[in-house]
Design a protein around this motif. Structure first.
Motif, PDB file in Angstrom:
ATOM      1  N   GLY A   1      20.856 -84.531 -60.833  1.00  0.00           N
ATOM      2  CA  GLY A   1      20.471 -85.319 -61.999  1.00  0.00           C
ATOM      3  C   GLY A   1      19.242 -86.116 -61.645  1.00  0.00           C
ATOM      4  O   GLY A   1      19.186 -86.772 -60.619  1.00  0.00           O
ATOM      5  N   HIS A   2      18.210 -85.991 -62.458  1.00  0.00           N
ATOM      6  CA  HIS A   2      17.007 -86.778 -62.173  1.00  0.00           C
ATOM      7  C   HIS A   2      17.316 -88.242 -62.387  1.00  0.00           C
ATOM      8  O   HIS A   2      18.260 -88.603 -63.059  1.00  0.00           O
ATOM      9  CB  HIS A   2      15.868 -86.340 -63.088  1.00  0.00           C
ATOM     10  N   GLY A   3      16.486 -89.070 -61.847  1.00  0.00           N
ATOM     11  CA  GLY A   3      16.684 -90.496 -62.067  1.00  0.00           C
ATOM     12  C   GLY A   3      17.431 -91.132 -60.929  1.00  0.00           C
ATOM     13  O   GLY A   3      18.030 -92.185 -61.077  1.00  0.00           O
ATOM     14  N   GLN A   4      17.399 -90.490 -59.775  1.00  0.00           N
ATOM     15  CA  GLN A   4      18.108 -91.082 -58.657  1.00  0.00           C
ATOM     16  C   GLN A   4      17.196 -91.212 -57.451  1.00  0.00           C
ATOM     17  O   GLN A   4      16.459 -90.311 -57.114  1.00  0.00           O
ATOM     18  CB  GLN A   4      19.328 -90.229 -58.312  1.00  0.00           C
ATOM     19  N   LEU A   5      17.253 -92.366 -56.830  1.00  0.00           N
ATOM     20  CA  LEU A   5      16.434 -92.637 -55.666  1.00  0.00           C
ATOM     21  C   LEU A   5      17.326 -93.051 -54.521  1.00  0.00           C
ATOM     22  O   LEU A   5      18.413 -93.560 -54.717  1.00  0.00           O
ATOM     23  CB  LEU A   5      15.456 -93.787 -55.958  1.00  0.00           C
TER      24      LEU A   5
ATOM     25  N   LYS B   1      16.341 -93.737 -67.036  1.00  0.00           N
ATOM     26  CA  LYS B   1      16.477 -93.295 -68.427  1.00  0.00           C
ATOM     27  C   LYS B   1      16.240 -91.801 -68.563  1.00  0.00           C
ATOM     28  O   LYS B   1      16.491 -91.232 -69.616  1.00  0.00           O
ATOM     29  CB  LYS B   1      15.463 -94.035 -69.312  1.00  0.00           C
ATOM     30  N   THR B   2      15.686 -91.189 -67.512  1.00  0.00           N
ATOM     31  CA  THR B   2      15.433 -89.760 -67.608  1.00  0.00           C
ATOM     32  C   THR B   2      16.659 -89.009 -67.107  1.00  0.00           C
ATOM     33  O   THR B   2      17.455 -89.525 -66.333  1.00  0.00           O
ATOM     34  CB  THR B   2      14.213 -89.337 -66.768  1.00  0.00           C
ATOM     35  N   ALA B   3      16.807 -87.808 -67.584  1.00  0.00           N
ATOM     36  CA  ALA B   3      17.966 -87.027 -67.175  1.00  0.00           C
ATOM     37  C   ALA B   3      17.593 -85.558 -67.125  1.00  0.00           C
ATOM     38  O   ALA B   3      16.649 -85.124 -67.772  1.00  0.00           O
ATOM     39  CB  ALA B   3      19.114 -87.225 -68.157  1.00  0.00           C
ATOM     40  N   SER B   4      18.318 -84.798 -66.361  1.00  0.00           N
ATOM     41  CA  SER B   4      18.102 -83.368 -66.298  1.00  0.00           C
ATOM     42  C   SER B   4      19.439 -82.669 -66.324  1.00  0.00           C
ATOM     43  O   SER B   4      20.342 -82.998 -65.570  1.00  0.00           O
ATOM     44  CB  SER B   4      17.352 -83.014 -65.023  1.00  0.00           C
TER      45      SER B   4
ATOM     46  N   GLU C   1       6.415 -97.601 -62.445  1.00  0.00           N
ATOM     47  CA  GLU C   1       7.455 -97.944 -63.426  1.00  0.00           C
ATOM     48  C   GLU C   1       8.654 -97.023 -63.298  1.00  0.00           C
ATOM     49  O   GLU C   1       9.799 -97.436 -63.479  1.00  0.00           O
ATOM     50  CB  GLU C   1       6.886 -97.850 -64.841  1.00  0.00           C
ATOM     51  N   LEU C   2       8.390 -95.763 -62.995  1.00  0.00           N
ATOM     52  CA  LEU C   2       9.492 -94.804 -62.897  1.00  0.00           C
ATOM     53  C   LEU C   2      10.468 -95.185 -61.785  1.00  0.00           C
ATOM     54  O   LEU C   2      11.673 -95.080 -61.944  1.00  0.00           O
ATOM     55  CB  LEU C   2       8.944 -93.395 -62.657  1.00  0.00           C
ATOM     56  N   VAL C   3       9.935 -95.615 -60.654  1.00  0.00           N
ATOM     57  CA  VAL C   3      10.832 -95.871 -59.512  1.00  0.00           C
ATOM     58  C   VAL C   3      11.130 -97.357 -59.331  1.00  0.00           C
ATOM     59  O   VAL C   3      11.987 -97.725 -58.524  1.00  0.00           O
ATOM     60  CB  VAL C   3      10.246 -95.310 -58.195  1.00  0.00           C
ATOM     61  N   GLY C   4      10.437 -98.195 -60.073  1.00  0.00           N
ATOM     62  CA  GLY C   4      10.635 -99.634 -59.914  1.00  0.00           C
ATOM     63  C   GLY C   4       9.691-100.179 -58.855  1.00  0.00           C
ATOM     64  O   GLY C   4       9.279 -99.480 -57.932  1.00  0.00           O
TER      65      GLY C   4
ATOM     66  N   PRO D   1      13.466 -90.045 -49.705  1.00  0.00           N
ATOM     67  CA  PRO D   1      14.190 -90.937 -50.630  1.00  0.00           C
ATOM     68  C   PRO D   1      13.835 -90.716 -52.098  1.00  0.00           C
ATOM     69  O   PRO D   1      14.587 -91.125 -52.980  1.00  0.00           O
ATOM     70  CB  PRO D   1      13.767 -92.336 -50.169  1.00  0.00           C
TER      71      PRO D   1
ATOM     72  N   GLY E   1      15.180 -87.132 -55.366  1.00  0.00           N
ATOM     73  CA  GLY E   1      15.982 -87.051 -56.588  1.00  0.00           C
ATOM     74  C   GLY E   1      15.147 -87.012 -57.857  1.00  0.00           C
ATOM     75  O   GLY E   1      15.683 -86.759 -58.943  1.00  0.00           O
ATOM     76  N   LEU E   2      13.857 -87.283 -57.730  1.00  0.00           N
ATOM     77  CA  LEU E   2      12.964 -87.238 -58.901  1.00  0.00           C
ATOM     78  C   LEU E   2      11.929 -86.145 -58.685  1.00  0.00           C
ATOM     79  O   LEU E   2      10.803 -86.411 -58.284  1.00  0.00           O
ATOM     80  CB  LEU E   2      12.244 -88.576 -59.103  1.00  0.00           C
TER      81      LEU E   2
ATOM     82  N   LYS F   1      16.208 -97.965 -59.784  1.00  0.00           N
ATOM     83  CA  LYS F   1      15.853 -99.305 -60.255  1.00  0.00           C
ATOM     84  C   LYS F   1      14.759 -99.266 -61.325  1.00  0.00           C
ATOM     85  O   LYS F   1      14.494-100.258 -61.956  1.00  0.00           O
ATOM     86  CB  LYS F   1      15.343-100.154 -59.082  1.00  0.00           C
ATOM     87  N   GLY F   2      14.110 -98.123 -61.484  1.00  0.00           N
ATOM     88  CA  GLY F   2      12.988 -98.054 -62.414  1.00  0.00           C
ATOM     89  C   GLY F   2      13.369 -97.359 -63.710  1.00  0.00           C
ATOM     90  O   GLY F   2      14.552 -97.133 -63.999  1.00  0.00           O
ATOM     91  N   SER F   3      12.333 -97.007 -64.493  1.00  0.00           N
ATOM     92  CA  SER F   3      12.591 -96.365 -65.775  1.00  0.00           C
ATOM     93  C   SER F   3      13.139 -94.956 -65.596  1.00  0.00           C
ATOM     94  O   SER F   3      13.610 -94.353 -66.550  1.00  0.00           O
ATOM     95  CB  SER F   3      11.300 -96.324 -66.600  1.00  0.00           C
ATOM     96  N   CYS F   4      13.088 -94.427 -64.351  1.00  0.00           N
ATOM     97  CA  CYS F   4      13.635 -93.088 -64.102  1.00  0.00           C
ATOM     98  C   CYS F   4      15.122 -93.033 -64.425  1.00  0.00           C
ATOM     99  O   CYS F   4      15.659 -91.965 -64.678  1.00  0.00           O
ATOM    100  CB  CYS F   4      13.410 -92.672 -62.650  1.00  0.00           C
TER     101      CYS F   4
END
Lengths: 260, 303, 101
Positions: free
Chosen positions: C89-93, C80-83, A58-61, A99, A102-103, C75-78
């Motif tokens: 910044g978190h939440g990037q793929l 919505k997260t932030a740092s 869910e976090l990454v889709g 890739p 970033g998380l 693309k995911g719920s990430c």
């Protein structure tokens, strides 16, 4: 290489051509038929990972997750036919998967999900009985040297990230809203434990985390509690023990034999 | 509601496990249905599990299976032994199987004519074997080892395949007949697999059935397939287990029952699992056909 | 503070814990306001006989994540997260580039 080896290599690596010696009754392209097997193998294993790592997904889709999982499947296919436990090593793979860099919290979320799977399938054990607890309490003078025994379905994970809050937000109907309130850089320690048929995940306060880690490392009750106080003046041994009892985490308390 | 006169509802706490599955319909046991099964105790011949799913130390899977086993006959179906593989059998896996069978005392144990492991990796699919003398000897040797280690006769399931091997010197039915004759194993006739393979390789399904060792058929599988096509546009059926049993397969099932008599029949569903009553309705259809079409076997009349 | 806890204080802690653990769950939650406890979804059986239909490209798709054509596409719920502390910044793929074989 025997026929199995050639077939197997081509299953996981799409760059390897379709194995020689395959035939079709009507002269249709065997490579296209072989692709059914490639697909079964890879999709089946990716599905297995998706079932074990729902929050990571869910976090990454779904698109990103399945592509990442496919890379893992190809790099580290299962070594056992028992797929229930497949995915150990996925967190380490994510760590090295640029890739997803970033998380930074993602590997620990995956680690937490794998511990949940392991706790789910761990050996059964009865939690400590009230009688045994009462007996330990009655021999209060030996409590400082008492050692706790834990059920096999208990796991502990300390992370520099807010892994429990991230995970818990995804169990909510309103994950997006809850996630917005999570400070991801907050260190958290997760306690994972199966009690009866459910695996619960708890967030442990710093002192509680130190206390449990000490007990798991074989420290006595007194030593682990003292160390926890030293590191965290807010440590509440009663609340921590209540949490562990409620989680079904404690299997027994071994008190040293009284010297006469 | 009982359809069959011989079925008086689920067996409760049967002390001595029967030596064979009831000649009725059963379904695959899915975690999604654990609670509903125990709440409703549906009238059903048996449940089948995939052995590997229960090769874990403890937890909910064993909890539910133990309770469900108290009420129903059980078939254990392996999906990871790699009987058709070139390498020797995985003895550690055989040990796990032996422990599982010992724990649950199932009425039936079956595995596949396929391979799934090589070089220590597990490929999680039922991969095809060439039908030649070398493979025949190896498969027989492996089945012999399985039956010796598990101290019971196993059933071997005919495969659903998408490719054939140029190296094959025997046809599938000839190969299976030889394996059964030499190893003494029984046949689990998967009618859907047979239909899928015959379609995928331009064979006649009824002709294939005639040439199988039908007197050794001890269980039948029915399932749904998906339709794709090969590079020439011919149908390529995929053994997806994701849909209800197809009408063609039901017809073939009737044809088989005419020849093998009343035989335990599993409705298999592994994809897009529907609610329990949907699977029970498919099982009821198989039960109805079993009752209407299949003559009692002589041994059954005696019993 | 005394680094060595007395037997009496450990006994009080254990006794209190026993009474909390014996209380109804609602009361337990009140007593442990700091507690965060959550259950997840049930696991399925992962060994089965299914073949994946309708996704016949997945096993043959080649993924190229070595390339330099990355764009940031969470693309995911990430998302919505932030740092505040992370420079990215978190939440990037990173985006995958996929090629069908």
């Amino acid at each position: 290489m025997n026929a199995n080896a050639i077939f197997a290599e081509a299953l996981l690596d799409p760059a390897v051509p379709c194995p020689p010696g395959l035939a079709s009754w009507n002269g249709s392209d065997p490579a296209q038929r072989f692709a059914v097997y490639r697909n079964n193998v890879v999709v089946g294993l990716v599905d297995a990972l998706a079932d074990s790592f729902p929050v990571t997904q869910e976090l990454v889709g779904e698109t990103f997750f399945r592509a990442m999982a496919r890379e893992f499947v190809r790099a580290a296919p299962p070594r056992s036919p028992v797929l229930a436990l497949y995915g150990q090593g996925f967190a380490e793979f994510i760590e090295s998967f640029s890739p997803a860099a970033g998380l930074p919290y993602l590997p620990d979320v995956a680690r937490l999900e794998m511990l949940r799977v392991l706790a789910w399938h761990a050996a059964d054990a009865a939690p400590v009985s009230r009688q045994a607890l009462a007996a330990a309490l009655a021999a209060a003078e030996s409590l400082p040297l008492a050692r706790f025994e834990f059920v096999p379905a208990l796991r502990l994970l300390a992370s520099p990230y807010a892994i429990v809050s991230l995970w818990a937000a995804h169990q909510s109907e309103n994950a997006a809203l809850e996630l917005a309130g999570v400070a991801t850089d907050t260190p958290q320690t997760a306690l994972v434990c199966r009690h009866e048929l459910e695996v619960a995940i708890y967030r442990l306060a710093p002192g509680a985390a130190d206390f449990l880690a000490g007990l798991l490392a074989g420290q006595s009750f007194g030593a682990a509690a003292s160390a926890a106080f030293a590191g965290d003046p807010e440590f509440d041994p009663a609340a921590t023990l209540a949490l562990l009892l409620g989680a079904g985490a404690i299997a027994g308390i071994a008190t040293p034999r009284r010297m006469s | 509601m009982s359809i069959l006169p011989l079925a008086a509802g689920p067996r409760r706490s049967d002390p001595a496990p029967a030596r064979s599955l009831p000649r009725r319909a059963g379904i695959g046991l899915k975690p999604e249905h654990f609670r509903a099964i125990l709440q409703t105790l549906p009238d059903l011949g048996f449940f089948e599990i995939h052995a590997e799913n229960y090769m874990v130390e403890g937890g909910p899977f064993h909890h539910w299976l133990t309770r469900i086993r108290e009420h129903y006959a059980l078939s254990v179906h392996g999906v990871g032994l790699s009987i058709g593989g070139a390498a020797p059998l995985d003895e550690a896996h055989l040990d796990r199987l032996a422990a599982l069978l010992d724990r649950y005392q199932p009425e039936s144990f079956s595995e596949h004519l396929a391979w799934s492991s090589h070089g220590g990796n597990f490929y999680n699919d039922l991969l095809p074997v060439a039908y030649d003398r070398v493979t025949l000897a190896r498969v027989c040797e492996h089945i012999d080892r399985v039956q010796t280690r598990l101290r019971r006769r196993m059933l071997l399931e005919n495969p659903a395949t998408y490719v054939e091997f140029a190296a094959s010197t025997m046809d599938e039915t000839g190969f299976i007949s030889e394996v059964v004759a030499r190893s003494g194993c029984g046949l689990l006739l998967d009618v859907n697999n047979l239909y899928v393979s015959c379609t995928n390789h331009g064979r006649d399904a009824r002709d294939s059935i005639r040439r199988l060792p039908l007197d050794t058929v001890a269980q039948i599988h029915l399932a749904g397939f998906a339709v794709e096509s090969d590079s020439l546009g011919a149908p390529l059926l995929i053994d997806s287990h994701g849909t209800p049993v197809a009408e063609e397969v039901w017809r073939l099932y009737c044809h088989v029952l005419d020849r093998v008599g009343r035989t335990p029949t599993l409705i298999e569903r592994d994809n897009d699992i529907p609610a329990l009553p949907v699977l029970l309705a498919e099982a009821a259809r198989a039960d109805e056909i079993l009752c209407r079409l299949a003559p009692m076997r002589r041994d059954e009349v005696r019993a | 503070m005394n680094q060595t806890l007395t037997a009496a204080s450990l006994a009080i802690a254990l006794g209190t814990a026993m009474s909390i653990a014996a209380a109804p769950v609602v009361a337990q939650d009140k007593m442990m306001a700091d507690k965060e406890k959550c259950y997840g979804v049930a696991l399925k059986g992962k060994n089965d006989c299914k073949a994946g239909a309708g996704t016949s490209c997945a096993g043959t798709a080649k993924t190229d994540h070595q390339g330099n054509a990355w764009s940031m596409v969470p693309k995911g719920s990430c998302e919505k997260t932030a740092s505040k502390t992370s420079p990215t910044g978190h939440g990037q793929l990173m985006e995958f580039k996929e090629k069908k074989a």
